[in-house]
Structures are given as C-alpha cells and as structure tokens.
Design an enzyme around this catalytic site. Structure first.
Site, mmCIF file in Angstrom:
data_model
loop_
_atom_site.group_PDB
_atom_site.id
_atom_site.type_symbol
_atom_site.label_atom_id
_atom_site.label_comp_id
_atom_site.label_asym_id
_atom_site.label_seq_id
_atom_site.Cartn_x
_atom_site.Cartn_y
_atom_site.Cartn_z
ATOM 1 N N CYS A 88 3.118 -18.587 -3.425
ATOM 2 C CA CYS A 88 2.178 -17.704 -2.717
ATOM 3 C C CYS A 88 1.029 -18.533 -2.140
ATOM 4 O O CYS A 88 0.603 -18.345 -0.998
ATOM 5 C CB CYS A 88 1.606 -16.648 -3.650
ATOM 6 S SG CYS A 88 2.811 -15.725 -4.607
ATOM 7 N N CYS A 96 0.909 -20.448 1.440
ATOM 8 C CA CYS A 96 0.459 -19.767 2.663
ATOM 9 C C CYS A 96 -0.918 -19.148 2.501
ATOM 10 O O CYS A 96 -1.768 -19.246 3.372
ATOM 11 C CB CYS A 96 1.427 -18.649 3.040
ATOM 12 S SG CYS A 96 3.036 -19.229 3.594
ATOM 13 N N HIS A 97 -1.126 -18.474 1.365
ATOM 14 C CA HIS A 97 -2.329 -17.640 1.209
ATOM 15 C C HIS A 97 -3.522 -18.399 0.644
ATOM 16 O O HIS A 97 -4.628 -17.868 0.631
ATOM 17 C CB HIS A 97 -2.026 -16.445 0.304
ATOM 18 C CG HIS A 97 -1.005 -15.503 0.854
ATOM 19 N ND1 HIS A 97 -1.297 -14.633 1.891
ATOM 20 C CD2 HIS A 97 0.292 -15.288 0.542
ATOM 21 C CE1 HIS A 97 -0.207 -13.920 2.170
ATOM 22 N NE2 HIS A 97 0.771 -14.296 1.379
ATOM 23 N N CYS A 111 7.781 -10.749 0.905
ATOM 24 C CA CYS A 111 7.244 -12.074 1.192
ATOM 25 C C CYS A 111 8.122 -13.158 0.566
ATOM 26 O O CYS A 111 8.428 -14.171 1.186
ATOM 27 C CB CYS A 111 5.831 -12.145 0.609
ATOM 28 S SG CYS A 111 4.673 -13.039 1.629
ATOM 29 N N CYS A 143 2.554 18.249 -10.179
ATOM 30 C CA CYS A 143 1.525 17.276 -10.563
ATOM 31 C C CYS A 143 0.161 17.959 -10.543
ATOM 32 O O CYS A 143 -0.670 17.784 -11.431
ATOM 33 C CB CYS A 143 1.481 16.093 -9.589
ATOM 34 S SG CYS A 143 3.057 15.337 -9.210
ATOM 35 N N CYS A 150 -1.273 20.177 -13.606
ATOM 36 C CA CYS A 150 -1.928 19.466 -14.712
ATOM 37 C C CYS A 150 -3.135 18.678 -14.226
ATOM 38 O O CYS A 150 -4.218 18.779 -14.773
ATOM 39 C CB CYS A 150 -0.952 18.507 -15.390
ATOM 40 S SG CYS A 150 0.037 19.279 -16.682
ATOM 41 N N HIS A 151 -2.929 17.868 -13.199
ATOM 42 C CA HIS A 151 -3.925 16.842 -12.871
ATOM 43 C C HIS A 151 -5.006 17.310 -11.910
ATOM 44 O O HIS A 151 -5.917 16.555 -11.592
ATOM 45 C CB HIS A 151 -3.211 15.588 -12.367
ATOM 46 C CG HIS A 151 -2.326 14.991 -13.426
ATOM 47 N ND1 HIS A 151 -2.836 14.403 -14.556
ATOM 48 C CD2 HIS A 151 -0.975 14.933 -13.557
ATOM 49 C CE1 HIS A 151 -1.842 13.992 -15.332
ATOM 50 N NE2 HIS A 151 -0.699 14.306 -14.743
ATOM 51 N N ARG A 154 4.685 4.887 -14.738
ATOM 52 C CA ARG A 154 3.880 6.052 -15.110
ATOM 53 C C ARG A 154 4.415 7.330 -14.449
ATOM 54 O O ARG A 154 4.544 8.370 -15.078
ATOM 55 C CB ARG A 154 2.428 5.773 -14.710
ATOM 56 C CG ARG A 154 1.441 6.880 -14.907
ATOM 57 C CD ARG A 154 1.221 7.206 -16.353
ATOM 58 N NE ARG A 154 2.035 8.320 -16.761
ATOM 59 C CZ ARG A 154 1.893 8.977 -17.909
ATOM 60 N NH1 ARG A 154 0.977 8.602 -18.772
ATOM 61 N NH2 ARG A 154 2.662 9.986 -18.210
ATOM 62 N N CYS A 177 6.047 10.822 -16.025
ATOM 63 C CA CYS A 177 5.588 12.179 -15.711
ATOM 64 C C CYS A 177 6.762 13.054 -15.282
ATOM 65 O O CYS A 177 6.896 14.186 -15.734
ATOM 66 C CB CYS A 177 4.557 12.152 -14.579
ATOM 67 S SG CYS A 177 2.869 11.950 -15.162
#
Lengths: 106, 145, 234
Positions: free
Chosen positions: C52, C55-56, C87, C150, C153-154, C191, C195
């Site tokens: 990485c 280039c970066h 990449c 979703c 609940c959230h 995550r 759910c």
C-alpha cells in the site's frame, strides 16, 4: 505469535515504581466451547507469564481459562539500576512469546 | 410490538456463551481454595482491595484490579483471584518478586454469570488477607457466533 | 442532511454506540493501550508496509478517507474493504485479503484510525441518492420470521432496554470494532449478518448491492458523528 502491545518506560528513576502494561493477542480458548460439529474445542490458553530484570523476577502469573481473550496485564516494577526487562509467556500448545526492553535507571 | 423484541431475545440468547452459565464451581470450593492458600492460618479482611465493577455488560472481559497495602517492613508475595460462579473457580495466581513496585495488578477476566469474585493476598510472614466483590453480569440480548 | 433525509425525530440526538455503552467499555475504547483492536491495527500496519505504502506513502496520508466511505462508483457502492481488495488485485497484482481475516480487519482499522475524530461525511448527491434511498427502504423493511425492520429497534425503540442492554441507534461510525461478545474484531458486515440472523431473515451475501446501499444509508444517517475506529462494543 503476533507481537504484543507493550508499554514500558525506557527511562525511569531509581527506586520509583513504574507501570508495565501488556496486551497479547491470543484466543484464550477455554476448553468449554463446542464447535459446529459438537466437538469440544481443546483448551489453549496462555497459562504462564513472567517478567524479570537481569534474571531477577519482578512479577509472574499463572493464568486459568477465566482470563479474557487477548489478555491484558498491568503491574508495576521498581528498579535500583539499569537492566534488561524480559517478558515471557507460554500457551498450552507450547507457543511462546518473548519481549525484551532495555531500561535505563537514573 | 413490545413482544417481538422479547421473542428475539429468547431466540438469540439460545446462541452459545463462552463459559457455560449452568456450570458453577461446587459450593464451598472457593472457601476450600482460600483455606489451602492460607495453609490453615487465619484469613483476615483488610490490606487487600479488589476492584470489580458491580454491574457488567458483558462477562467476556471484565476489568479487575487488585491492590495490596504493603506496610513498611512487610513483603507481599502472592495474590490469588477466584470466581465462585465460573465452571472452574481459579482465575489467576500472581507472584510479586523483589523488584515488584508495590502490590498492584490489573487484568481482564471472564465471568460466566453473576457471582462473587475473591482476592487473597499472602505476605512473606504468612499472613493472609481477603476481599470480595459481588458482581451482577447482565445477559447480552443480541448474541451471535 | 438530518432534515432532508428525515431520519431521526428533530428532538432526537444522534448517539454513537459509545454513548450507550457502559463505563468499562468506554474506558477500553478511550485507551489505545487497553483497546485490543490495536493488536489488529499493528497487523494492518504490516500489510500497509507490504505494498500500500508504495503508492500511498505513509498511512497518515489517508486521513479523511474512511470518513467519506463508502463511495458510489460505476453504479455500485464501494466500501473500504472492497476498495482495498480492488487495489490489491488490479493495481498490486496480489491476492485479495480474506474478509474477516486479521489482515483485512487490521488494514481497514488502520485506515479508519487515520480519520478518528473526524465527522462522518459521505457524498449522497447525484448517483448516490438512489443508493441511499434503496438502503433506507431496506432499513425500514420488516423482514424475517420475527417480522422486524432495522428501524423498529434502532430508531423507534433506541434508548430502551432489551434484556440488560440498551438498544443502540445502530450507527456504523466505529467499524471495524472489537466486540467483547466476539472476543475479537469484526466488520460491519459481520454485525449486519448477526442482526439479520437475529430476526431470522435471509442473510445477504457480503458483496450484494443491497448491503452496499444499506452501508451507504447508515453512513448518511450517521453523518456528523465522529469516526471512532477502532471502536470497542459490548
């Protein structure tokens, strides 16, 4: 083993206590879990941790499966003269970790 | 509406926890371990302080610290930590060498369920000191693999 | 943004999962030497150094990048993990990193860390608008055997309790996170999969477009929250 996150001061005052903190990457498999096939996953934990300066013990720990995954330990040391701190640990499969830090005391 | 999350909870709580909550150390096991540490001597309150949060969100990583008060001339050698509600009560045994900077140690532990955590400090003169904290471990609602 | 998307009631404040966590979890996130996620960050730094950086340059140059991800490109939403692998495969000519593997979690945590403290600010204009709308529709779709969305609940029940836990608003500003429940590090996908499984809905594949739309919508919904990567959650 992957290197731990270790926090030890490189320069300390003689006779003044300082803190050593270490975070080690390890699953700390308890031996109580079962895999998807219902088989018990064998216990594999870091069972022993030792810290010494120039061969003299500062702190050591015998650990059980109740220690969390990716174990964290913080303890303190007090040195009278400069030396090399060696931290060592072993797990149930014989895996070993070791870190060394030179500490200069003034 | 309010019923649904409860149903969700029941289903999700069926997923595995790391230390089986149904299995506890046998009654009296921790007491026996403490007696063994004391070698038959008296175990007193004082000189050692165990800090554990009384309410825990997740039993997989509970921060604890044990601090021993070391009077001038006294030498702390060991601190033992036990948890009476885990399948095995032993948590850790710490030893303090001559270069130790005072009797303090912190770590993170697993608590399978609500229970009492014990700390015993042993000094070079053989004296034994005890402290304990009762901890309420709340159930995580949304467990997964 | 808050008003035009109409995401949260005017009186409701955006709360990060950090705000709803207990003092122990917050303390773990506040202290980089106590936050186990930094073990992964360290591995991410090794990955960064193996290509990485050619280039970066130094990873500090990535400041701000994670705050504006995911982005829309050629008709699809691209998140940070997909960008990293694109990449690697197209430019570096090396193998893609395994999702949920230590290298991928580590390098995305490392890149995210560079934006820590910056406000989440994704571009929702132009071609992104349609993706945000599709993501929001999915967020509001009742699904699974529990027939829950979703949002139920959230959004509607956020701040209330589910068993012993506070129901969080479900923002994505700290990923990848170290979750005590996992005893390890995981991505936003892990995550979301949890759910979806929880409400017994069909679990989408990692690279399905709808998940990208949802991720973009979540970022838009959390606009202004500070990036916390790598966060700690119970």
């Amino acid at each position: 083993m992957v290197r731990p996150l270790l926090n030890v001061p490189r320069e300390v005052r003689a006779g003044v206590a300082f803190e050593v903190r270490i975070l080690i990457q390890h699953a700390m498999e308890t031996g109580f879990r079962r895999d998807a096939m219902g088989m018990v996953v064998a216990q594999d934990i870091i069972n022993r941790f030792e810290c010494a300066v120039d061969g003299e013990e500062v702190f050591s720990a015998t650990l059980h499966p109740a220690i969390s995954a990716n174990p964290y330990l913080a303890f303190s040391a007090r040195l009278g003269r400069s030396g090399t701190m060696v931290l060592r640990w072993v797990d149930d499969r014989g895996g070993e970790g070791r870190e060394e830090v030179s500490i200069s005391v003034s | 509406m309010m019923v649904l999350p409860r149903r969700a909870f029941v289903l999700m709580a069926a997923a595995g926890v790391v230390l089986p909550a149904g299995v506890r150390a046998k009654p009296g096991e921790v007491e026996a371990l403490i007696r063994a540490v004391a070698g038959g001597g008296v175990v007193r309150a004082g000189r050692v302080r165990l800090a554990v949060p009384e309410l825990v969100e997740n039993g997989n990583a509970v921060g604890i610290s044990v601090g021993a008060e070391v009077p001038a001339g006294a030498v702390l050698t060991d601190i033992h930590v036990f948890a009476d509600g885990n399948p095995r009560p032993g948590v850790a045994h710490f030893r303090f060498g001559r270069l130790s900077g005072g009797g303090k140690v912190a770590t993170r532990i697993r608590l399978a369920t609500s229970q009492t955590v014990h700390a015993v400090a042993v000094f070079a003169d053989g004296s034994c000191w005890h402290d304990s904290v009762s901890v309420l471990v709340t159930l995580s609602a949304c467990l997964d693999d | 943004m808050l008003v035009c998307l109409g995401l949260l009631g005017a009186a409701e404040e955006k709360r990060s999962g950090y705000d709803d966590a207990g003092p122990q979890v917050r303390a773990m996130q506040d202290d980089d030497l106590a936050n186990p996620a930094f073990l992964w960050v360290q591995q991410g730094a090794a990955v960064w150094g193996q290509g990485c950086a050619d280039c970066h340059g130094a990873v500090e140059g990535m400041r701000g990048v994670a705050a504006r991800y995911p982005v829309v490109e050629r008709g699809r939403v691209v998140n940070l993990e997909q960008r990293v692998n694109e990449c690697r495969v197209e430019r570096q000519g090396v193998a893609a990193l395994a999702p949920e593997g230590e290298a991928m979690l580590g390098v995305t945590a490392l890149i995210g860390l560079q934006s820590r403290g910056m406000a989440v600010a994704v571009d929702v204009s132009g071609p992104a608008a349609g993706h945000v709308a599709r993501g929001e529709a999915f967020f509001r779709l009742r699904q699974g055997q529990l027939n829950l969305s979703c949002a139920q609940c959230h959004e509607q029940l956020a701040g209330q309790s589910l068993a012993g836990a506070r129901i969080v608003q479900g923002h994505a500003n700290a990923y990848p996170i170290y979750r005590l429940e996992w005893q390890g590090m995981g991505s936003l996908f892990r995550r979301l999969r949890a759910c979806l499984t929880g409400v017994r809905a069909e679990v989408l594949g990692r690279d399905e477009g709808l998940l990208g739309d949802l991720e973009l919508f979540l970022a838009a919904r959390g606009a202004g929250l500070k990036v916390e990567t790598p966060g700690v959650r119970p």
